[in-house]
Design a protein around this motif. Structure first.
Motif: not given
Length: 439
Positions: A276-280
């Motif tokens: 995961r590289v950015i938040t949902a």
């Protein structure tokens, strides 16, 4: 009396007829912005003995055709693992063996703005943050000369909410956003999407997509929005078999595992899990904003697909040298590019929404045929409230002009100060703690 059609002999000796509607487009080329007068009869276009090219149409008709001088590329990826669904590197491989989808490094223009806006959301801005869309002059040491950027329309629109700025691709807002959150911070952030830091300029022109990427690079970045925040690596080959059917090689891609987010920190994740590289919640807001690009912004032409689950962004570079459209739904990410190999201008008004979007639409119409619409599921950590569209602040319960907007739960505006105005600014280093009202 105008002759309504011409008779054409194919190389196999077959004779066909081409109606006037199949040749009336053939005006004389003068330059990228000018053509000669419209032909009045077939005699203005062809004469007996000419060798011509024709195109057979789906309805059984034929029309006069030519090999285009302009080039294009298209690439489509599967968001959950990076599989390349389709890749077209140019009009004709035998014309030039150059794969523009993977080899042509071009400026993405405004199709790069979503990555800047995603960084801004992480720095404390919201879709309702007000930024002043007004003339500005920059004496940036990273640029060769004084810089006076403008919007494509040449007009200025005053205080503009971030959502509206993306929907209508306002250049000056994007530049001010980048200045507020900091160039170095932004470059570090957008590298999460797979972009090469060395290919990105360390000046404010980054906000307008002045770096260079390939269509495959851009599609890989948009995959992160489409799959709710995970970075996957594109791959071409699923497996290789020998003549006897024995599998010699199998690709094992990293897979999106949303359930893995709920695992305890000390519990290992399955192998080949995409990071995961950015938040949902960031991916959700950016997707929501890019859906509005299609509903009522620069990508509105895509509404002809009749879908509610597509999002995207147009891109056009200086002098219309590159036209882009990058768009997606949860099942496929597609990027289309149009331009000349020698970077010659495409011509006035040949924007991403006019030159590249039609190709994207044609592909997505086929790719999504029979696929039901996907609703946009709101992840935890977001709150939807009514705001005043003119201020970005929480609206009074009696305000009939109020609209709904969604925020990070810890960034919801208030009626008194609100993050829609008081926290729009920031220091040049990117800290959002220094207010700069409507900078």
């Amino acid at each position: 009396v105008r002759t309504t059609d011409i008779k054409v002999f194919l190389k196999d000796g077959t004779m066909i007829q081409i109606p006037w509607q199949g040749m009336e487009w053939a005006k004389t080329y003068i330059n990228e912005n000018q053509t000669g007068a419209a032909p009045q009869s077939p005699a203005d276009v062809v004469k007996p003995g000419d060798i011509i090219r024709i195109e057979h149409l789906p309805d059984g008709q034929s029309r006069l055709a030519q090999i285009p001088a302009v080039e294009g590329a298209l690439v489509a990826l599967r968001p959950n693992d990076g599989a390349i669904i389709s890749l077209v590197g140019g009009f004709d491989y035998f014309k030039r063996k150059f794969n523009r989808a993977t080899q042509a490094t071009r400026q993405p223009g405004s199709s790069f703005k979503p990555f800047i806006y995603s960084a801004a959301l992480e720095q404390g801005m919201t879709p309702a943050t007000l930024i002043n869309d007004a003339p500005v002059v920059f004496d940036d040491p990273g640029l060769e000369d004084t810089w006076r950027p403008e919007n494509y329309s040449g007009r200025f629109y005053g205080p503009t909410r971030l959502r509206e700025a993306l929907v209508h691709s306002r250049n000056l807002v994007s530049i001010r956003v980048l200045r507020a959150i900091g160039i170095d911070n932004t470059i570090d952030y957008v590298s999460r999407f797979g972009f090469d830091k060395n290919a990105l300029p360390h000046n404010l022109s980054l906000a307008l997509g002045s770096g260079v990427v390939t269509p495959l690079d851009l599609a890989s970045g948009y995959v992160v929005f489409a799959n709710s925040g995970y970075r996957v690596t594109p791959y071409f080959i699923d497996h290789i078999e020998d003549i006897n059917g024995k599998v010699l090689m199998t690709t094992t891609p990293n897979l999106v595992c949303k359930e893995c987010d709920a695992l305890p920190p000390d519990q290992p994740k399955p192998q080949h899990t995409a990071p995961r590289v950015i938040t949902a919640r960031n991916a959700y807001l950016m997707t929501s904003m890019m859906r509005d690009v299609i509903r009522r912004g620069t990508g509105v032409r895509a509404k002809e697909l009749g879908r509610n689950d597509i999002a995207g962004k147009t891109g056009t570079t200086n002098d219309q040298r590159d036209a882009w459209f990058a768009g997606f739904n949860p099942g496929v990410v597609t990027v289309a590019w149009v331009g000349f190999d020698d970077t010659h201008p495409l011509g006035n008004d040949e924007t991403g929404g006019r030159a590249a979007l039609p190709m994207w639409i044609d592909f997505m119409r086929a790719a999504l045929q029979g696929v039901p619409d996907h609703s946009l599921e709101q992840p935890p950590g977001l709150v939807t409230v009514r705001i005043d569209p003119n201020t970005g602040l929480l609206a009074d319960s009696k305000d009939r002009n109020a609209i709904f907007e969604t925020f990070f739960a810890d960034h919801v505006p208030t009626r008194e100060t609100g993050r829609g105005t008081a926290e729009t600014g920031g220091s040049q280093e990117g800290s959002p703690t220094t207010p700069e009202q409507l900078f």
